[in-house]
Scaffold this motif. Structure first.
Motif, short mmCIF file in Angstrom:
data_model
loop_
_atom_site.label_atom_id
_atom_site.label_comp_id
_atom_site.label_asym_id
_atom_site.label_seq_id
_atom_site.Cartn_x
_atom_site.Cartn_y
_atom_site.Cartn_z
N ALA A 54 76.21 28.98 54.83
CA ALA A 54 75.54 27.75 54.39
C ALA A 54 74.79 27.10 55.55
O ALA A 54 73.69 26.58 55.38
CB ALA A 54 76.56 26.78 53.79
N VAL A 55 75.36 27.16 56.75
CA VAL A 55 74.70 26.62 57.93
C VAL A 55 73.47 27.46 58.28
O VAL A 55 72.41 26.92 58.61
CB VAL A 55 75.68 26.50 59.11
CG1 VAL A 55 74.96 26.13 60.40
CG2 VAL A 55 76.77 25.49 58.81
N VAL A 56 73.61 28.78 58.21
CA VAL A 56 72.46 29.66 58.46
C VAL A 56 71.33 29.32 57.49
O VAL A 56 70.17 29.19 57.89
CB VAL A 56 72.87 31.15 58.34
CG1 VAL A 56 71.65 32.05 58.35
CG2 VAL A 56 73.83 31.53 59.46
N ASP A 57 71.65 29.15 56.23
CA ASP A 57 70.65 28.80 55.23
C ASP A 57 69.99 27.46 55.55
O ASP A 57 68.77 27.32 55.46
CB ASP A 57 71.31 28.77 53.85
CG ASP A 57 70.32 28.46 52.74
OD1 ASP A 57 69.35 29.23 52.58
OD2 ASP A 57 70.52 27.46 52.03
N ALA A 58 70.80 26.48 55.93
CA ALA A 58 70.25 25.16 56.26
C ALA A 58 69.36 25.22 57.49
O ALA A 58 68.32 24.54 57.55
CB ALA A 58 71.39 24.17 56.47
N CYS A 59 69.72 26.04 58.48
CA CYS A 59 68.88 26.21 59.67
C CYS A 59 67.54 26.82 59.28
O CYS A 59 66.48 26.36 59.73
CB CYS A 59 69.57 27.12 60.69
SG CYS A 59 70.97 26.36 61.52
N PHE A 60 67.59 27.86 58.45
CA PHE A 60 66.35 28.49 58.01
C PHE A 60 65.46 27.48 57.30
O PHE A 60 64.26 27.38 57.58
CB PHE A 60 66.64 29.68 57.10
CG PHE A 60 65.40 30.22 56.47
CD1 PHE A 60 64.53 31.02 57.19
CD2 PHE A 60 65.08 29.89 55.16
CE1 PHE A 60 63.35 31.48 56.62
CE2 PHE A 60 63.92 30.36 54.58
CZ PHE A 60 63.05 31.16 55.31
N VAL A 70 58.53 32.53 59.52
CA VAL A 70 59.71 32.31 60.36
C VAL A 70 60.34 33.66 60.68
O VAL A 70 60.53 34.49 59.79
CB VAL A 70 60.75 31.41 59.64
CG1 VAL A 70 62.04 31.29 60.45
CG2 VAL A 70 60.16 30.04 59.37
N TYR A 71 60.65 33.86 61.95
CA TYR A 71 61.38 35.05 62.40
C TYR A 71 62.86 34.69 62.40
O TYR A 71 63.26 33.64 62.91
CB TYR A 71 60.94 35.42 63.81
CG TYR A 71 61.67 36.60 64.38
CD1 TYR A 71 61.24 37.90 64.14
CD2 TYR A 71 62.81 36.42 65.16
CE1 TYR A 71 61.91 38.99 64.67
CE2 TYR A 71 63.48 37.50 65.69
CZ TYR A 71 63.03 38.79 65.45
OH TYR A 71 63.72 39.85 65.97
N LEU A 72 63.69 35.57 61.82
CA LEU A 72 65.11 35.30 61.71
C LEU A 72 65.90 36.59 61.89
O LEU A 72 65.60 37.60 61.26
CB LEU A 72 65.42 34.72 60.32
CG LEU A 72 66.88 34.64 59.87
CD1 LEU A 72 67.64 33.60 60.67
CD2 LEU A 72 66.95 34.33 58.39
N THR A 73 66.89 36.55 62.78
CA THR A 73 67.85 37.65 62.88
C THR A 73 69.24 37.04 62.75
O THR A 73 69.50 35.94 63.23
CB THR A 73 67.76 38.43 64.21
OG1 THR A 73 68.06 37.56 65.29
CG2 THR A 73 66.40 39.05 64.40
N VAL A 74 70.12 37.79 62.10
CA VAL A 74 71.51 37.37 61.95
C VAL A 74 72.40 38.59 62.20
O VAL A 74 72.20 39.63 61.58
CB VAL A 74 71.79 36.81 60.53
CG1 VAL A 74 73.25 36.43 60.38
CG2 VAL A 74 70.90 35.63 60.23
N LYS A 75 73.34 38.44 63.10
CA LYS A 75 74.36 39.45 63.32
C LYS A 75 75.70 38.81 62.99
O LYS A 75 75.92 37.64 63.31
CB LYS A 75 74.38 39.93 64.77
CG LYS A 75 73.12 40.65 65.19
CD LYS A 75 73.26 41.32 66.54
CE LYS A 75 73.40 40.31 67.65
NZ LYS A 75 73.41 40.93 68.99
N ALA A 76 76.58 39.56 62.36
CA ALA A 76 77.87 38.99 61.96
C ALA A 76 79.02 39.92 62.33
O ALA A 76 78.90 41.14 62.23
CB ALA A 76 77.89 38.73 60.45
#
Length: 103
Positions: A54-60, A70-76
């Motif tokens: 939810a935080v990742v979504d809000a940041c985006f 927008v450039y976005l990478t996510v590692k989990a």
């Protein structure tokens, strides 16, 4: 807490300096109250899967609000039952480097 996410995002249509836009996203992360660590290439966030995503979504959405691209990478890294992973993972490596062992 069970997931650590490393998030990197920035607008691609705002010129070379995007600090103000990145700061907007980091502000969202800070307001979340989740443990996090800002680095030169991204920000790590720790918490339960749904709250971190939810935080990742809000940041985006915060960065995309006035951008065309927008450039976005996510590692989990998800691990059942883990807590204090942000500090624990790096402390483990530091112990090994110091010759104290650890895993």
């Amino acid at each position: 807490m069970s997931v650590i996410v490393e998030l990197s995002l920035f607008p691609m249509d705002k010129g070379q300096s995007v600090a103000a836009h990145v700061a907007r996203a980091v502000g969202v992360i800070r307001q979340s109250g989740l443990p996090h660590q800002l680095t030169p290439m991204g920000t790590c966030i720790e918490g339960e899967w749904d709250e971190v995503m939810a935080v990742v979504d809000a940041c985006f959405k915060a960065v995309a609000a006035d951008s065309e691209r927008v450039y976005l990478t996510v590692k989990a890294d998800w691990r059942k039952g883990r807590s204090a992973g942000l500090t624990g993972k790096t402390a483990s490596v530091e112990r090994v480097l110091a010759g104290e062992g650890g895993a």
